[in-house]
Structure formats: C-alpha cells, structure tokens
Design an enzyme around this catalytic site. Structure first.
Site, PDB file in Angstrom:
ATOM      1  N   CYS A 112       4.118   8.537   1.291  1.00 22.69           N
ATOM      2  CA  CYS A 112       4.123   7.459   2.136  1.00 22.69           C
ATOM      3  C   CYS A 112       4.562   5.916   0.954  1.00 22.69           C
ATOM      4  O   CYS A 112       3.793   5.578   0.683  1.00 22.69           O
ATOM      5  CB  CYS A 112       3.116   7.092   2.972  1.00 22.69           C
ATOM      6  SG  CYS A 112       3.972   6.307   4.005  1.00 22.69           S
ATOM      7  N   CYS A 171       6.072  -6.980   6.982  1.00 22.58           N
ATOM      8  CA  CYS A 171       7.105  -6.229   8.047  1.00 22.58           C
ATOM      9  C   CYS A 171       7.197  -7.668   8.969  1.00 22.58           C
ATOM     10  O   CYS A 171       6.695  -8.261   9.074  1.00 22.58           O
ATOM     11  CB  CYS A 171       6.953  -5.241   8.797  1.00 22.58           C
ATOM     12  SG  CYS A 171       7.941  -4.581   9.727  1.00 22.58           S
ATOM     13  N   CYS A 216       5.665  -4.775  15.637  1.00 16.96           N
ATOM     14  CA  CYS A 216       5.567  -3.883  17.093  1.00 16.96           C
ATOM     15  C   CYS A 216       4.279  -3.912  16.991  1.00 16.96           C
ATOM     16  O   CYS A 216       3.125  -4.761  16.018  1.00 16.96           O
ATOM     17  CB  CYS A 216       5.976  -2.264  16.212  1.00 16.96           C
ATOM     18  SG  CYS A 216       8.054  -1.817  15.778  1.00 16.96           S
ATOM     19  N   GLU A 246       0.589  -1.290  -0.030  1.00 20.21           N
ATOM     20  CA  GLU A 246      -0.124   0.404   0.191  1.00 20.21           C
ATOM     21  C   GLU A 246       1.352   1.132   0.163  1.00 20.21           C
ATOM     22  O   GLU A 246       1.609   1.236   0.802  1.00 20.21           O
ATOM     23  CB  GLU A 246      -0.939   0.484   1.643  1.00 20.21           C
ATOM     24  CG  GLU A 246      -2.105  -0.922   0.796  1.00 20.21           C
ATOM     25  CD  GLU A 246      -2.976  -1.515   2.117  1.00 20.21           C
ATOM     26  OE1 GLU A 246      -3.928  -1.661   2.266  1.00 20.21           O
ATOM     27  OE2 GLU A 246      -2.290  -0.737   3.663  1.00 20.21           O
ATOM     28  N   CYS A 289      -1.130   6.695   9.791  1.00 22.25           N
ATOM     29  CA  CYS A 289      -0.235   6.142  10.342  1.00 22.25           C
ATOM     30  C   CYS A 289      -0.208   4.755  10.594  1.00 22.25           C
ATOM     31  O   CYS A 289      -0.640   4.765  11.808  1.00 22.25           O
ATOM     32  CB  CYS A 289       0.922   6.765  11.151  1.00 22.25           C
ATOM     33  SG  CYS A 289       2.786   6.354  11.716  1.00 22.25           S
ATOM     34  N   CYS A 321       1.170  -1.236  15.589  1.00 21.56           N
ATOM     35  CA  CYS A 321       1.017  -1.448  14.324  1.00 21.56           C
ATOM     36  C   CYS A 321       0.253  -2.579  13.844  1.00 21.56           C
ATOM     37  O   CYS A 321       0.895  -3.096  13.806  1.00 21.56           O
ATOM     38  CB  CYS A 321       2.797  -1.176  14.112  1.00 21.56           C
ATOM     39  SG  CYS A 321       3.370  -0.660  12.270  1.00 21.56           S
TER      40      CYS A 321
END
Length: 391
Positions: A127, A134, A138, A114, A367, A141
């Site tokens: 962005c 990933c 985290c 994305e 975010c 996230c």
C-alpha cells in the site's frame, strides 16, 4: 519483531535540496532518453542505453553505476558524473504480530509518508502513498486529519516499491534461477493522499512499475483508489489502465457529504454516471467499492438495500471494511453481526462482498490509520511543552 529498527530522531529542514545531478528513478523512458542525450550520449545509442540503464535500475535493483558491467568504464563515468539513483529513506520499520510491515519513509525536504506491506498466503500487497498528507478530510480517516503538504514525485512513488523490495530482499540475482513467487505481487494506491489529485506523477510512476523490462507488475496487479475525482476517472483508464477502487462509504448524499466531503463537489449520482461509462468495465475488471462499516452511521439493512440499487448496471464488488479505530476517532466499528447481515444482503443480490480482515492494527497500519508517526510525535511534544509553560 515489533520494535522499529531505528528511531526517528532527526528533523530536516523542509526545503527541497538543489540537486546538481538528475535522479534516474521516476524518469519515464522518454525523459531518460532526453537526459542521456543531454549528458553526452550519442543520439543513435540513446535507445539502447535507455534499455540497459532501465534494466539495471528496475530489474536488478542496482544503485551504483560502477556495477553496470555491460557498459564501458567511460560511459559508467559519464553516468556517475551526471546522474544519481536515489529512493526515499526508511526511517523506521515496524512489524505487526500478523506480519504486516509499516515503513516511515523520509523524502526530499524532510517530509515523511507511510508505506505498508501486507503479506497473505496467495499474494503480497504493498500500500503506497501519493501525497504527503491529504486534502480530502474524510471524517473517518486518520490520514485525513493531516493537512496536505505536497504531491509526491514519480520517483518518490516508484521509490516506495523499490524500498519494499530492498527490505524483502526481492531483487533477482544474475545467474540465479528465476523466482516464481513475487513477494510484492500487488500494489494498491490506498496510502496517504488522493492519487487522482497527483495524476501525472502517479501515471508516470505506475507506467514505470508496469514496464515489462523492469519491476514488471501487470496492470491488473495494481489498484488505484479514489474518493471520486470525477474528471480524472476516464483519463485514468486510458493513461494508466490499472484497476479502479472507489472510496464510497455511504448510500445517501447527506451521509456521504459528512464522511467524504468531496461528495459535495461530485455527488453520488455524478460519480456513478462516470463509473458506468468507465472504459474497460466488465465482469473481469470490476470496480471495487470500498465501504467502511461505521456503527449506526451507514450500516443498516436499509443502507445495504440502497447500495444494491445504486450499483445496478455496474460490474462491481464491495469490500466491507470494519472501521479501524484511532485515538480521538468520532466513530465506532459496526458489530460483527451488523457487518455480516449487511454482507448477506449484497451477496444475495449477486455482488462479491468480502469482509476485509483488519491487518496491522497494533502498529496503526490498518486501512484509514496511516498518518506520519513523526507528525504525531511533533504535535505531542509541542502540546507537552505548552502545558509545561515552555512554549
């Protein structure tokens, strides 16, 4: 305004295709020169040909060799026979009520990432992602709940910038007056993935983006965000040279170990030592510390005072990010009063402390919310089938 242009209805085999032609997008100047020579370009002409092709691809946004009119027909035929100019495919585009655009992008092998474009009054920030999924996990996230699939190539990273310029119709037109306002004026490597775990491809892509004869974004217009891959931080300064942001989020190792698990490998003290030694560090090139505000976790006045102490001696600004909630998230957003009280302590200690305005929340583009919509859809369909006894 809010509906995707197309629905994602096609799932491709997850194998990289065997390419019989070389994709020019993502090649460094040196690699492009070597490839042109290997395809039959006389070595004495190679530097000139690199410059010509580079400008067509990255300045004018041309994808068809036949349109490269300052090249002979024979040379255009040579290029078409040996090369291709390809960027990732936009599968869906969503536009938020605030103008934020989120693209679901398909890359080679059928994987998706994305990309988010955020228009503001004085800039337009893109962005971009560096990995499919990933590896950092985290806990706050949403992107981190998707397992790492693979690194993006340099071409796939540059291609995200190019597809946004396509969608915004930002490529210049030969003979037209130069447009002074850049729609994509800033790039942040804050999308899916940890950029410093894909260092070489990110480096090559950003050097292409910064090249003055192409897309030509200055290095201060690009910010790379890392969760703290300490061994690559100094290397980033010398080989990329863009601005640095650190996904920080806590003031004690105990809390950061939970929020940002990479802290167990390189703790706060180790990370701060690397940042204090960061080349180019100055008041004009401060390090940005990103700090997501989590209710009752890291948002106390004590946390704010500890953060002030930790940042002593580091030219820094702190971006406070109200937590962007997602389905099943284990945290809540701090109250406005707590966020402002936290910001006041940092401000009075001399730190610029903007509070980020959440953008694109209605399309899960804010975010920490990026995660392939396709992956979510596949999972939900599998769960539905299992519940119905079909799987």
């Amino acid at each position: 305004m809010t509906a995707p242009i197309t629905q994602d209805v096609l799932t491709l085999p997850r194998k990289l295709p065997l390419a019989d032609k070389i994709n020019i997008v993502g090649l460094t100047r040196a690699a492009l020169r070597d490839a042109l020579i290997a395809a039959g370009t006389p070595e004495k002409q190679a530097k000139m040909r690199v410059g010509q092709v580079w400008q067509w691809v990255y300045h004018w946004g041309v994808r068809d060799f036949a349109l490269m009119t300052n090249l002979s027909k024979d040379y255009r035929a040579l290029l078409a026979g040996n090369f291709t100019i390809e960027i990732p495919e936009v599968v869906t585009r969503q536009i938020s009520e605030d103008g934020t655009r989120k693209y679901l992008v398909r890359i080679a092998g059928g994987h998706e990432v994305e990309v988010v474009y955020i228009p503001e009054t004085d800039r337009g920030t893109l962005c971009i992602s560096s990995q499919v999924g990933c590896t950092l996990t985290c806990s706050f996230c949403h992107t981190g709940t998707q397992k790492l699939v693979r690194n993006l190539t340099a071409g796939e990273i540059v291609g995200q910038v190019m597809l946004a310029r396509d969608d915004l119709d930002e490529w210049p037109v030969p003979g037209a007056p130069k447009e002074e306002v850049r729609l994509v004026s800033n790039i942040v490597l804050m999308g899916m993935g940890e950029p410093l775990y894909n260092f070489e491809n990110v480096r090559d892509a950003m050097n292409i983006v910064m090249d003055g004869e192409g897309i030509a974004l200055g290095r201060r217009r690009i910010t790379l965000s890392t969760s703290g891959v300490v061994p690559e931080i100094a290397r980033m300064a010398t080989e990329i040279g863009c601005l640095l942001a650190v996904s920080f989020h806590a003031t004690t190792d105990e809390v950061r170990d939970q929020l940002v698990p990479i802290n167990r490998r390189w703790n706060i003290a180790t990370l701060l030592d690397a940042l204090k030694a960061y080349p180019n560090l100055s008041n004009s090139e401060r390090i940005t510390f990103e700090y997501v505000m989590l209710d009752g976790v890291n948002d106390s006045k004590e946390d704010a005072h500890r953060l002030v102490k930790l940042l002593e001696g580091i030219p820094a600004k702190v971006n406070l990010i109200p937590f962007n909630e997602w389905p099943g998230a284990p945290y809540k957003r701090s109250s406005g009063n707590r966020i402002h009280a936290f910001a006041d302590i940092l401000y009075h200690a001399g730190f610029a402390t903007p509070i980020r305005t959440p953008r694109g929340e209605d399309i899960m583009a804010a975010c920490g919310q990026l995660k392939s919509a396709t992956e979510r859809a596949r999972k939900s369909k599998a769960e539905i089938a299992a519940e119905a006894g079909l799987a």
